[in-house]
Design a protein around this motif. Structure first.
Motif, PDB file in Angstrom:
ATOM      1  N   LEU A   5       0.857  -1.170   0.000  1.00 33.41           N
ATOM      2  CA  LEU A   5       0.000   0.000   0.000  1.00 33.41           C
ATOM      3  C   LEU A   5       0.900   1.229   0.000  1.00 33.41           C
ATOM      4  CD1 LEU A   5      -2.669  -1.049   2.603  1.00 33.41           C
ATOM      5  CD2 LEU A   5      -2.862  -1.090   0.125  1.00 33.41           C
ATOM      6  N   ARG A   6       0.786   2.069  -0.993  1.00 31.96           N
ATOM      7  CA  ARG A   6       1.662   3.229  -1.097  1.00 31.96           C
ATOM      8  C   ARG A   6       0.827   4.512  -1.131  1.00 31.96           C
ATOM      9  NH1 ARG A   6       6.652   1.382  -2.159  1.00 31.96           N
ATOM     10  NH2 ARG A   6       6.836  -0.666  -3.122  1.00 31.96           N
ATOM     11  N   GLY A   7       1.446   5.592  -0.703  1.00 32.01           N
ATOM     12  CA  GLY A   7       0.809   6.890  -0.769  1.00 32.01           C
ATOM     13  C   GLY A   7      -0.527   6.883  -0.078  1.00 32.01           C
ATOM     14  N   CYS A   8      -1.578   7.266  -0.810  1.00 32.30           N
ATOM     15  CA  CYS A   8      -2.920   7.370  -0.218  1.00 32.30           C
ATOM     16  C   CYS A   8      -3.769   6.165  -0.568  1.00 32.30           C
ATOM     17  CB  CYS A   8      -3.593   8.653  -0.674  1.00 32.30           C
ATOM     18  SG  CYS A   8      -3.870   8.723  -2.459  1.00 32.30           S
ATOM     19  N   ALA A   9      -3.166   5.078  -1.005  1.00 31.32           N
ATOM     20  CA  ALA A   9      -3.964   3.916  -1.419  1.00 31.32           C
ATOM     21  C   ALA A   9      -4.818   3.394  -0.283  1.00 31.32           C
ATOM     22  CB  ALA A   9      -3.036   2.809  -1.923  1.00 31.32           C
ATOM     23  N   TRP A  10      -4.251   3.393   0.950  1.00 30.50           N
ATOM     24  CA  TRP A  10      -5.035   2.897   2.077  1.00 30.50           C
ATOM     25  C   TRP A  10      -6.260   3.765   2.323  1.00 30.50           C
ATOM     26  CZ3 TRP A  10      -6.085   5.994   6.164  1.00 30.50           C
ATOM     27  CH2 TRP A  10      -5.268   7.118   6.346  1.00 30.50           C
ATOM     28  N   PHE A  11      -6.136   5.108   2.069  1.00 33.91           N
ATOM     29  CA  PHE A  11      -7.251   6.002   2.293  1.00 33.91           C
ATOM     30  C   PHE A  11      -8.349   5.762   1.266  1.00 33.91           C
ATOM     31  CE2 PHE A  11      -9.397  10.109   1.599  1.00 33.91           C
ATOM     32  CZ  PHE A  11      -9.949  10.284   2.857  1.00 33.91           C
ATOM     33  N   LEU A  12      -7.942   5.545   0.012  1.00 28.55           N
ATOM     34  CA  LEU A  12      -8.925   5.247  -1.022  1.00 28.55           C
ATOM     35  C   LEU A  12      -9.644   3.944  -0.718  1.00 28.55           C
ATOM     36  CD1 LEU A  12      -6.853   6.240  -4.185  1.00 28.55           C
ATOM     37  CD2 LEU A  12      -8.636   7.572  -3.026  1.00 28.55           C
ATOM     38  N   ALA A  13      -8.882   2.964  -0.228  1.00 28.15           N
ATOM     39  CA  ALA A  13      -9.503   1.696   0.137  1.00 28.15           C
ATOM     40  C   ALA A  13     -10.502   1.890   1.262  1.00 28.15           C
ATOM     41  CB  ALA A  13      -8.431   0.680   0.541  1.00 28.15           C
ATOM     42  N   LEU A  14     -10.168   2.737   2.225  1.00 29.97           N
ATOM     43  CA  LEU A  14     -11.051   2.984   3.359  1.00 29.97           C
ATOM     44  C   LEU A  14     -12.385   3.549   2.911  1.00 29.97           C
ATOM     45  CD1 LEU A  14     -11.525   3.238   6.410  1.00 29.97           C
ATOM     46  CD2 LEU A  14     -10.305   5.411   6.364  1.00 29.97           C
ATOM     47  N   LEU A  15     -12.350   4.389   1.896  1.00 33.28           N
ATOM     48  CA  LEU A  15     -13.584   4.997   1.408  1.00 33.28           C
ATOM     49  C   LEU A  15     -14.489   3.998   0.713  1.00 33.28           C
ATOM     50  CD1 LEU A  15     -12.226   8.368  -0.060  1.00 33.28           C
ATOM     51  CD2 LEU A  15     -13.352   7.990   2.144  1.00 33.28           C
ATOM     52  N   SER A  16     -13.919   2.912   0.198  1.00 33.60           N
ATOM     53  CA  SER A  16     -14.701   2.022  -0.660  1.00 33.60           C
ATOM     54  C   SER A  16     -15.066   0.695  -0.026  1.00 33.60           C
ATOM     55  CB  SER A  16     -13.929   1.739  -1.951  1.00 33.60           C
ATOM     56  OG  SER A  16     -12.702   1.098  -1.659  1.00 33.60           O
ATOM     57  N   ILE A  17     -14.560   0.388   1.168  1.00 35.80           N
ATOM     58  CA  ILE A  17     -14.763  -0.942   1.736  1.00 35.80           C
ATOM     59  C   ILE A  17     -16.076  -1.025   2.480  1.00 35.80           C
ATOM     60  CG2 ILE A  17     -13.963  -2.510   3.547  1.00 35.80           C
ATOM     61  CD1 ILE A  17     -11.168  -1.948   2.742  1.00 35.80           C
ATOM     62  N   PRO A  18     -17.007  -1.911   2.065  1.00 35.79           N
ATOM     63  CA  PRO A  18     -18.175  -2.203   2.879  1.00 35.79           C
ATOM     64  C   PRO A  18     -17.783  -3.272   3.902  1.00 35.79           C
ATOM     65  CG  PRO A  18     -18.347  -3.354   0.780  1.00 35.79           C
ATOM     66  CD  PRO A  18     -17.043  -2.588   0.766  1.00 35.79           C
ATOM     67  N   VAL A  19     -18.056  -3.025   5.176  1.00 33.46           N
ATOM     68  CA  VAL A  19     -17.585  -3.932   6.214  1.00 33.46           C
ATOM     69  C   VAL A  19     -18.737  -4.732   6.791  1.00 33.46           C
ATOM     70  CG1 VAL A  19     -16.433  -4.083   8.437  1.00 33.46           C
ATOM     71  CG2 VAL A  19     -15.718  -2.365   6.787  1.00 33.46           C
ATOM     72  N   PRO A  20     -18.646  -6.075   6.758  1.00 31.22           N
ATOM     73  CA  PRO A  20     -19.698  -6.893   7.346  1.00 31.22           C
ATOM     74  C   PRO A  20     -19.595  -6.878   8.853  1.00 31.22           C
ATOM     75  CG  PRO A  20     -17.898  -8.281   6.586  1.00 31.22           C
ATOM     76  CD  PRO A  20     -17.550  -6.870   6.207  1.00 31.22           C
ATOM     77  N   ALA A  21     -20.703  -7.075   9.554  1.00 27.63           N
ATOM     78  CA  ALA A  21     -20.685  -7.122  11.011  1.00 27.63           C
ATOM     79  C   ALA A  21     -19.965  -8.374  11.494  1.00 27.63           C
ATOM     80  CB  ALA A  21     -22.108  -7.082  11.555  1.00 27.63           C
ATOM     81  N   VAL A  22     -20.360  -9.555  10.991  1.00 24.06           N
ATOM     82  CA  VAL A  22     -19.723 -10.798  11.407  1.00 24.06           C
ATOM     83  C   VAL A  22     -19.600 -11.773  10.243  1.00 24.06           C
ATOM     84  CG1 VAL A  22     -19.946 -12.854  12.840  1.00 24.06           C
ATOM     85  CG2 VAL A  22     -20.445 -10.624  13.829  1.00 24.06           C
ATOM     86  N   ALA A  23     -20.700 -11.977   9.503  1.00 22.49           N
ATOM     87  CA  ALA A  23     -20.748 -13.048   8.517  1.00 22.49           C
ATOM     88  C   ALA A  23     -19.754 -12.831   7.385  1.00 22.49           C
ATOM     89  CB  ALA A  23     -22.163 -13.150   7.943  1.00 22.49           C
ATOM     90  N   GLN A  24     -19.250 -13.954   6.864  1.00 24.13           N
ATOM     91  CA  GLN A  24     -18.377 -13.935   5.702  1.00 24.13           C
ATOM     92  C   GLN A  24     -19.066 -14.745   4.610  1.00 24.13           C
ATOM     93  OE1 GLN A  24     -14.183 -13.649   8.180  1.00 24.13           O
ATOM     94  NE2 GLN A  24     -14.475 -15.363   6.835  1.00 24.13           N
ATOM     95  N   SER A  25     -19.125 -14.160   3.400  1.00 21.87           N
ATOM     96  CA  SER A  25     -19.889 -14.807   2.341  1.00 21.87           C
ATOM     97  C   SER A  25     -19.264 -16.119   1.902  1.00 21.87           C
ATOM     98  CB  SER A  25     -20.022 -13.847   1.145  1.00 21.87           C
ATOM     99  OG  SER A  25     -18.729 -13.435   0.709  1.00 21.87           O
ATOM    100  N   GLN A  26     -17.970 -16.119   1.637  1.00 24.26           N
ATOM    101  CA  GLN A  26     -17.265 -17.316   1.205  1.00 24.26           C
ATOM    102  C   GLN A  26     -15.955 -17.419   1.974  1.00 24.26           C
ATOM    103  OE1 GLN A  26     -18.377 -19.619  -0.899  1.00 24.26           O
ATOM    104  NE2 GLN A  26     -20.275 -18.527  -1.309  1.00 24.26           N
ATOM    105  N   PRO A  27     -15.515 -18.640   2.261  1.00 23.15           N
ATOM    106  CA  PRO A  27     -14.211 -18.780   2.933  1.00 23.15           C
ATOM    107  C   PRO A  27     -13.095 -18.183   2.074  1.00 23.15           C
ATOM    108  CG  PRO A  27     -15.440 -20.852   2.964  1.00 23.15           C
ATOM    109  CD  PRO A  27     -16.174 -19.922   2.040  1.00 23.15           C
ATOM    110  N   LEU A  28     -12.094 -17.634   2.756  1.00 21.07           N
ATOM    111  CA  LEU A  28     -10.952 -17.041   2.069  1.00 21.07           C
ATOM    112  C   LEU A  28      -9.737 -17.925   2.275  1.00 21.07           C
ATOM    113  CD1 LEU A  28      -9.602 -14.637   0.558  1.00 21.07           C
ATOM    114  CD2 LEU A  28      -9.094 -13.681   2.828  1.00 21.07           C
ATOM    115  N   GLU A  29      -9.060 -18.212   1.168  1.00 18.89           N
ATOM    116  CA  GLU A  29      -7.842 -19.007   1.217  1.00 18.89           C
ATOM    117  C   GLU A  29      -6.791 -18.308   0.362  1.00 18.89           C
ATOM    118  OE1 GLU A  29      -6.560 -23.496  -0.088  1.00 18.89           O
ATOM    119  OE2 GLU A  29      -8.359 -23.222   1.125  1.00 18.89           O
ATOM    120  N   LEU A  30      -5.688 -17.930   1.004  1.00 17.79           N
ATOM    121  CA  LEU A  30      -4.584 -17.291   0.312  1.00 17.79           C
ATOM    122  C   LEU A  30      -3.477 -18.305   0.080  1.00 17.79           C
ATOM    123  CD1 LEU A  30      -4.463 -13.983   2.406  1.00 17.79           C
ATOM    124  CD2 LEU A  30      -5.660 -14.386   0.245  1.00 17.79           C
TER     125      LEU A  30
END
Length: 322
Positions: A5-30
């Protein structure tokens, strides 16, 4: 996947992220392209916040640990929670951005677990701040990382580890371990075992909670019938501990810079110390071995002094348990 994350990328991400309360739609595997031998860092409880707040944390220690971790050049960092002091405070996250810039410059991936301080204040704002720094998590509060012979399961201990969607996901993960997995690492904030106490005899501390104790019992029951070795990395207690129960090794690694305190250790604890232990863990997997070293930091007149007061090896044995 790298955290870059460089420069203001984190700020742009903050503006666009919808945050769920608890539930996760699909499991995440990296997935990481690790070889059979690699090294990573585990630590937590840094409490990034304004450097003038020396009650919350020790800023010189915090910065020295970040620098040493960068110089160790690990493949990735496992962050055991309480990354910032107050999760809904934008300035605390700006301090994190500034003090850990060197990690992003070196393109070191970070895999975090949520701690209670990361959720302080307005939880929706806190989670938006958190996920803005780790966009590869795609709003997932618990997730898996596949790294060669290591399967890393990152848990959200603000939720019951064995109940609800997280519990269902965890059971499925453990029921379907690939034959190539030699070690299963569990990264979480609250520790299943600790010699610390809510009594805070030496100025701080926490007792193990019921949900994590139930989680440990489940692991130890499963370990008897699982070839892969289970290793738990937790924090919350601002010191270092190592415990071994039922074939499972448990680490408490909460010495990342939050105000530290000694703890009254049980006589049979494998690691004995009456000291404050600011530290990080280096973990090296090579072949059938996982070597874990505790790197302890003392600042003497502002100069760092390093020691390695604890180390242990955990071995994978390629045979079915009895």
């Amino acid at each position: 996947m790298r955290v870059i994350l460089r420069g203001c990328a984190w700020f742009l991400a903050l503006l666009s992220i919808p945050v769920p309360a608890v539930a996760q739609s699909q499991p995440l595997e990296l997935h990481r392209p690790e070889a059979s031998s690699f090294r990573f860092i585990v630590y937590g409880d840094t409490r990034f916040t304004d450097s003038s707040d020396t009650d919350a944390a020790n800023p010189p220690v915090r910065r020295a640990l970040v620098k040493a971790i960068a110089e160790a050049d690990p493949q990735f960092i496992c962050f055991g929670g309480d990354i910032v002091y107050n999760g809904d405070k934008a300035n605390d996250w700006k301090i994190y951005d500034s003090e850990t810039q060197v990690w992003r410059e070196k393109k070191i991936s970070v895999y975090p677990a949520l701690g209670n301080h990361d959720l302080h204040g307005d939880q929706q704002t806190a989670l938006a701040n958190y996920f803005a720094r780790y966009p590869e998590l795609s709003n997932h509060r618990y997730y898996a990382v596949d790294a060669g012979p290591l399967r890393l399961l990152v848990l959200d201990s603000s939720l019951d580890e064995l109940a609800g969607d997280q519990g269902t996901w965890l059971k499925d993960q453990l029921d379907h371990l690939a034959p190539s997995v030699k070690f299963v690492g569990f990264l979480m904030h609250h520790p299943p075992y600790t010699s610390s106490s809510d009594a805070k005899k030496y100025g701080g501390g926490h007792s193990a909670r019921g949900p994590e104790q139930a989680f440990a019992k489940m692991l130890e029951d499963r370990q008897m019938h699982t070839k892969a070795k289970f290793v738990v990395f937790a924090g919350h207690v601002h010191n270092y501990e190592r415990h071994e129960h039922g074939g499972v090794t448990y680490f408490v690694t909460g010495g990342g810079g939050a105000h530290a305190y000694p703890i009254e250790r049980a006589p049979d604890d494998p690691f004995q110390s009456n000291e404050i232990n600011y530290h990080f863990l280096s973990v090296e997997i090579s072949g059938n071995k996982m070597d874990v070293v505790m790197h302890r930091l003392q600042l003497d007149g502002g100069n760092p002094k390093w020691s390695e007061p604890d180390r242990t090896s955990i071995s994978f044995r390629d045979k079915s348990p009895g």
